[in-house]
Design a protein around this motif. Sequence first.
Motif, PDB file in Angstrom:
ATOM      1  N   VAL A  68     -28.978  12.320 -36.121  1.00 57.42           N
ATOM      2  CA  VAL A  68     -28.389  11.110 -36.709  1.00 57.42           C
ATOM      3  C   VAL A  68     -27.514  11.474 -37.901  1.00 57.42           C
ATOM      4  CG1 VAL A  68     -28.918   8.966 -37.931  1.00 57.42           C
ATOM      5  CG2 VAL A  68     -30.263   9.615 -35.911  1.00 57.42           C
ATOM      6  N   VAL A  69     -28.037  12.325 -38.793  1.00 60.29           N
ATOM      7  CA  VAL A  69     -27.273  12.707 -39.979  1.00 60.29           C
ATOM      8  C   VAL A  69     -26.028  13.485 -39.580  1.00 60.29           C
ATOM      9  CG1 VAL A  69     -27.313  14.095 -42.086  1.00 60.29           C
ATOM     10  CG2 VAL A  69     -29.278  12.661 -41.504  1.00 60.29           C
ATOM     11  N   THR A  70     -26.171  14.426 -38.652  1.00 64.00           N
ATOM     12  CA  THR A  70     -25.034  15.232 -38.213  1.00 64.00           C
ATOM     13  C   THR A  70     -23.931  14.344 -37.634  1.00 64.00           C
ATOM     14  OG1 THR A  70     -26.448  17.141 -37.769  1.00 64.00           O
ATOM     15  CG2 THR A  70     -24.314  17.064 -36.650  1.00 64.00           C
ATOM     16  N   GLU A  71     -24.323  13.414 -36.777  1.00 59.85           N
ATOM     17  CA  GLU A  71     -23.331  12.516 -36.169  1.00 59.85           C
ATOM     18  C   GLU A  71     -22.671  11.624 -37.212  1.00 59.85           C
ATOM     19  OE1 GLU A  71     -23.024   9.104 -32.632  1.00 59.85           O
ATOM     20  OE2 GLU A  71     -24.940  10.100 -33.059  1.00 59.85           O
ATOM     21  N   ALA A  72     -23.472  11.152 -38.174  1.00 63.64           N
ATOM     22  CA  ALA A  72     -22.917  10.264 -39.199  1.00 63.64           C
ATOM     23  C   ALA A  72     -21.900  10.994 -40.069  1.00 63.64           C
ATOM     24  CB  ALA A  72     -24.045   9.708 -40.065  1.00 63.64           C
ATOM     25  N   VAL A  73     -22.187  12.230 -40.445  1.00 65.54           N
ATOM     26  CA  VAL A  73     -21.254  13.001 -41.267  1.00 65.54           C
ATOM     27  C   VAL A  73     -19.966  13.269 -40.491  1.00 65.54           C
ATOM     28  CG1 VAL A  73     -20.878  15.234 -42.410  1.00 65.54           C
ATOM     29  CG2 VAL A  73     -23.060  14.031 -42.694  1.00 65.54           C
ATOM     30  N   THR A  74     -20.099  13.629 -39.238  1.00 68.65           N
ATOM     31  CA  THR A  74     -18.916  13.890 -38.403  1.00 68.65           C
ATOM     32  C   THR A  74     -18.054  12.643 -38.289  1.00 68.65           C
ATOM     33  OG1 THR A  74     -20.139  15.564 -37.163  1.00 68.65           O
ATOM     34  CG2 THR A  74     -18.155  14.674 -36.136  1.00 68.65           C
ATOM     35  N   GLU A  75     -18.675  11.499 -38.059  1.00 66.32           N
ATOM     36  CA  GLU A  75     -17.923  10.254 -37.933  1.00 66.32           C
ATOM     37  C   GLU A  75     -17.270   9.855 -39.258  1.00 66.32           C
ATOM     38  OE1 GLU A  75     -20.611   7.384 -36.385  1.00 66.32           O
ATOM     39  OE2 GLU A  75     -20.513   8.150 -34.312  1.00 66.32           O
ATOM     40  N   ALA A  76     -17.980  10.079 -40.360  1.00 63.97           N
ATOM     41  CA  ALA A  76     -17.420   9.729 -41.668  1.00 63.97           C
ATOM     42  C   ALA A  76     -16.170  10.557 -41.965  1.00 63.97           C
ATOM     43  CB  ALA A  76     -18.473   9.936 -42.755  1.00 63.97           C
ATOM     44  N   PHE A  77     -16.184  11.823 -41.591  1.00 61.51           N
ATOM     45  CA  PHE A  77     -15.022  12.670 -41.809  1.00 61.51           C
ATOM     46  C   PHE A  77     -13.841  12.223 -40.941  1.00 61.51           C
ATOM     47  CE2 PHE A  77     -15.780  16.723 -44.268  1.00 61.51           C
ATOM     48  CZ  PHE A  77     -16.860  16.215 -44.980  1.00 61.51           C
ATOM     49  N   ALA A  78     -14.144  11.850 -39.707  1.00 63.70           N
ATOM     50  CA  ALA A  78     -13.077  11.375 -38.829  1.00 63.70           C
ATOM     51  C   ALA A  78     -12.456  10.093 -39.390  1.00 63.70           C
ATOM     52  CB  ALA A  78     -13.620  11.141 -37.427  1.00 63.70           C
ATOM     53  N   HIS A  79     -13.300   9.186 -39.879  1.00 62.85           N
ATOM     54  CA  HIS A  79     -12.812   7.925 -40.431  1.00 62.85           C
ATOM     55  C   HIS A  79     -11.946   8.165 -41.664  1.00 62.85           C
ATOM     56  CE1 HIS A  79     -12.804   3.615 -41.204  1.00 62.85           C
ATOM     57  NE2 HIS A  79     -13.123   3.870 -42.469  1.00 62.85           N
ATOM     58  N   ALA A  80     -12.292   9.199 -42.459  1.00 63.87           N
ATOM     59  CA  ALA A  80     -11.526   9.523 -43.668  1.00 63.87           C
ATOM     60  C   ALA A  80     -10.308  10.381 -43.375  1.00 63.87           C
ATOM     61  CB  ALA A  80     -12.425  10.226 -44.673  1.00 63.87           C
TER      62      ALA A  80
END
Length: 407
Positions: A375-387
């Motif tokens: 969950v944490v790994t996916e959330a960090v990856t998605e946050a970077f993509a969004h930014a």
Amino acid sequence: MNESPTGADAAVDPETAAAAQAAALVAARFRELHGADPEGVWSAPGRVNLIGEHTDYNAGLCLPIAIPQRTLVAARRRTDRRLTLASLQEPRGYDLGLDDVAAGAPQGWGAYAAGVPWALARRRHDVGGLDLVVDGRVPLGAGLSSSAALECAVAVACSDLFTLGLVEHDTGRAELASACRDAENVVAQAPTGGMDQSAALRCTPAHALLLDCRDGSTQQVPFDLPAHGLVLLVMDTRARHALVDGQYAARRQSCERAAHDLGVRSLREVPADSLDRALPRLDDDVTRRRARHVVTEIQRVRDTVTALRADDFAAVGVLFDESHASMRDDFEISCAELDLAVETARRHGALGSRMTGGGFGGSAIAVVPADRLAVVTEAVTEAFAHADFRAPQCFPVQAAGPARRDG
């Protein structure tokens, strides 16, 4: 050379099998280049500093672990005083005389390797010419100390090949760490402290290394997160940093100036409980904030060791969070990518998170419940993509062993 384990042996001990396979690969490249086998393959790990950032050159405390990612060196002695360097990752190679190694020469990645025999010779160790082929598996620019891993792999190779006897005991490994630090400071011209080299040479599996940078003493502190249902997640932001761009040196100079103005040899001598009385004696706000980070960070190392020995990982998480805030606000070595990784990991279940390494890019770490890792790994990856940041590379690590011979 040892062959890679196969079949049942590999299944029983996959780490040993992987190490043998990596050693065989770099040895094969050595044979391609030199037409003969190396005399051996040696390796050294990267490191993650759990806490204690920019404290090493302030005679403070730090708490690194070695990580499984390693740099390997296939090596063979020469009959002359020449040094050849090749790498599986870097197209540029080197062929130079040992007597030509000096402050600032050679330049580029070869400085970290060439500086080691230079530094050992300055300690009156008899080190001759070498052929070296490098396989660097510690991510470059990630703040995981790929440079020290290279230095320390070369150092243990030199110790074995020239029968220096420095690998077999901790005192010798401490001397090797000091030589590697000199190689980085003088030849590579990177003004780092000695924590990275000590971690690569003196850490042990399932432990963090409490390193006292004032006297070089160490203690092994239990650090076996999987036994407690936890994982240490590394989040390589891929925001590249370089310790030779002046920012690191500027922080070091601020700390030296603060110590001088306070009338102490180093900021280690300023007790955390007297910090409020000491800071007003400094003339400017920047110097006060730099000093505050160092003094409070040294105390956080002590508190983290106490928490780890009590298996109080919630307290460790709080200390991680406080450390990151100090590096972001007082020492000003974080960046947008690091802050986003830290904040996202916390928001999705990490007990605590902080940047690690010299700063201005590189990696962050987080203590994460094992069942929240994906969950944490996916959330960090998605946050970077969004930014619209480069995609991070996230991977769990365990506390690994030190520099060694692999083949």
